[in-house]
Design a protein around this motif. Structure first.
Motif, mmCIF file in Angstrom:
data_model
loop_
_atom_site.group_PDB
_atom_site.id
_atom_site.type_symbol
_atom_site.label_atom_id
_atom_site.label_comp_id
_atom_site.label_asym_id
_atom_site.label_seq_id
_atom_site.Cartn_x
_atom_site.Cartn_y
_atom_site.Cartn_z
ATOM 1 N N VAL A 1 -9.775 3.840 15.066
ATOM 2 C CA VAL A 1 -8.735 3.925 14.040
ATOM 3 C C VAL A 1 -8.678 2.594 13.302
ATOM 4 O O VAL A 1 -8.538 1.535 13.914
ATOM 5 N N ARG A 2 -8.780 2.681 11.977
ATOM 6 C CA ARG A 2 -8.711 1.486 11.127
ATOM 7 C C ARG A 2 -7.702 1.762 10.024
ATOM 8 O O ARG A 2 -7.690 2.849 9.442
ATOM 9 N N ILE A 3 -6.878 0.764 9.741
ATOM 10 C CA ILE A 3 -5.785 0.952 8.784
ATOM 11 C C ILE A 3 -5.782 -0.225 7.825
ATOM 12 O O ILE A 3 -5.980 -1.365 8.225
ATOM 13 N N ARG A 4 -5.514 0.076 6.532
ATOM 14 C CA ARG A 4 -5.478 -0.994 5.534
ATOM 15 C C ARG A 4 -4.603 -0.571 4.352
ATOM 16 O O ARG A 4 -4.485 0.610 4.052
ATOM 17 N N PRO A 5 -4.016 -1.557 3.674
ATOM 18 C CA PRO A 5 -3.256 -1.252 2.456
ATOM 19 C C PRO A 5 -4.214 -0.785 1.363
ATOM 20 O O PRO A 5 -5.389 -1.159 1.335
ATOM 21 N N PHE A 6 -3.689 0.020 0.454
ATOM 22 C CA PHE A 6 -4.474 0.491 -0.683
ATOM 23 C C PHE A 6 -3.543 0.547 -1.888
ATOM 24 O O PHE A 6 -2.633 1.364 -1.938
ATOM 25 N N GLY A 7 -3.758 -0.351 -2.816
ATOM 26 C CA GLY A 7 -2.885 -0.380 -3.988
ATOM 27 C C GLY A 7 -1.478 -0.817 -3.626
ATOM 28 O O GLY A 7 -1.231 -1.423 -2.585
ATOM 29 N N HIS A 8 -0.554 -0.461 -4.510
ATOM 30 C CA HIS A 8 0.831 -0.907 -4.361
ATOM 31 C C HIS A 8 1.606 -0.136 -3.296
ATOM 32 O O HIS A 8 2.426 -0.709 -2.576
ATOM 33 N N ASP A 9 1.370 1.178 -3.174
ATOM 34 C CA ASP A 9 2.240 1.981 -2.319
ATOM 35 C C ASP A 9 1.510 2.924 -1.368
ATOM 36 O O ASP A 9 2.073 3.899 -0.905
ATOM 37 N N ARG A 10 0.267 2.637 -1.084
ATOM 38 C CA ARG A 10 -0.493 3.507 -0.186
ATOM 39 C C ARG A 10 -1.085 2.713 0.969
ATOM 40 O O ARG A 10 -1.368 1.530 0.856
ATOM 41 N N THR A 11 -1.280 3.410 2.062
ATOM 42 C CA THR A 11 -1.972 2.870 3.215
ATOM 43 C C THR A 11 -3.084 3.851 3.559
ATOM 44 O O THR A 11 -2.865 5.062 3.564
ATOM 45 N N VAL A 12 -4.256 3.320 3.815
ATOM 46 C CA VAL A 12 -5.408 4.135 4.198
ATOM 47 C C VAL A 12 -5.530 4.099 5.716
ATOM 48 O O VAL A 12 -5.504 3.027 6.323
ATOM 49 N N VAL A 13 -5.683 5.281 6.306
ATOM 50 C CA VAL A 13 -5.932 5.386 7.742
ATOM 51 C C VAL A 13 -7.280 6.082 7.901
ATOM 52 O O VAL A 13 -7.474 7.179 7.377
#
Length: 138
Positions: A74-86
């Motif tokens: 499982v890897r998680i990171r911010p994406f843009g202003h209001d999204r998180t990628v999982v």
């Protein structure tokens, strides 16, 4: 008795095509297992046609909402202003979902009220866990 915290989410499943399918998802936190969160995907959203539940640390979810985190399944990171990628990595391939960061933060705030970070060990029932481990060993 502890109260399980659940939060329904609308995750966007990133496909190889330039579209994104919306998938109803549930984040789940049980204070009886204070270090973990679970993210459940309904049967229609999975290749096998059965509900898929991924378990990972609450700490990973919190860290990934602010900066890239995770090196395993499982890897998680911010994406843009209001999204998180999982990202979920398995033998069958990689599933990538986008979730609103605000929903993750609201979920994490609810878990913090139930079990503050750093106090998880106080919510463990080591006697029960040891008894279960010994029972399973036979």
């Amino acid at each position: 008795m502890s109260t399980v915290i659940e939060q329904a989410l609308q995750a966007r499943l990133v496909a190889s095509a330039p579209r994104m399918d919306v998938v109803p998802t549930v984040l789940r936190y049980d204070p009886a297992d204070p270090f973990a969160v679970r993210m459940a995907f309904p049967a229609p959203a999975t290749l096998e046609g059965v509900e898929a539940v991924w378990e990972f640390s609450r700490e990973l979810l919190a860290a990934g909402a602010d900066a890239p985190a995770g090196v395993g399944d499982v890897r998680i990171r911010p994406f843009g202003h209001d999204r998180t990628v999982v990202e979920f990595h398995a033998v069958e391939g990689v599933a990538v979902v986008h979730v609103r960061t605000g929903e993750i933060r609201r979920f994490l705030a609810r878990t913090e009220r139930a079990v503050p970070s750093g106090c998880e060990r106080l919510f463990l029932d080591l006697d029960r866990d040891l008894a279960q481990l010994l029972r399973d060993a036979h």
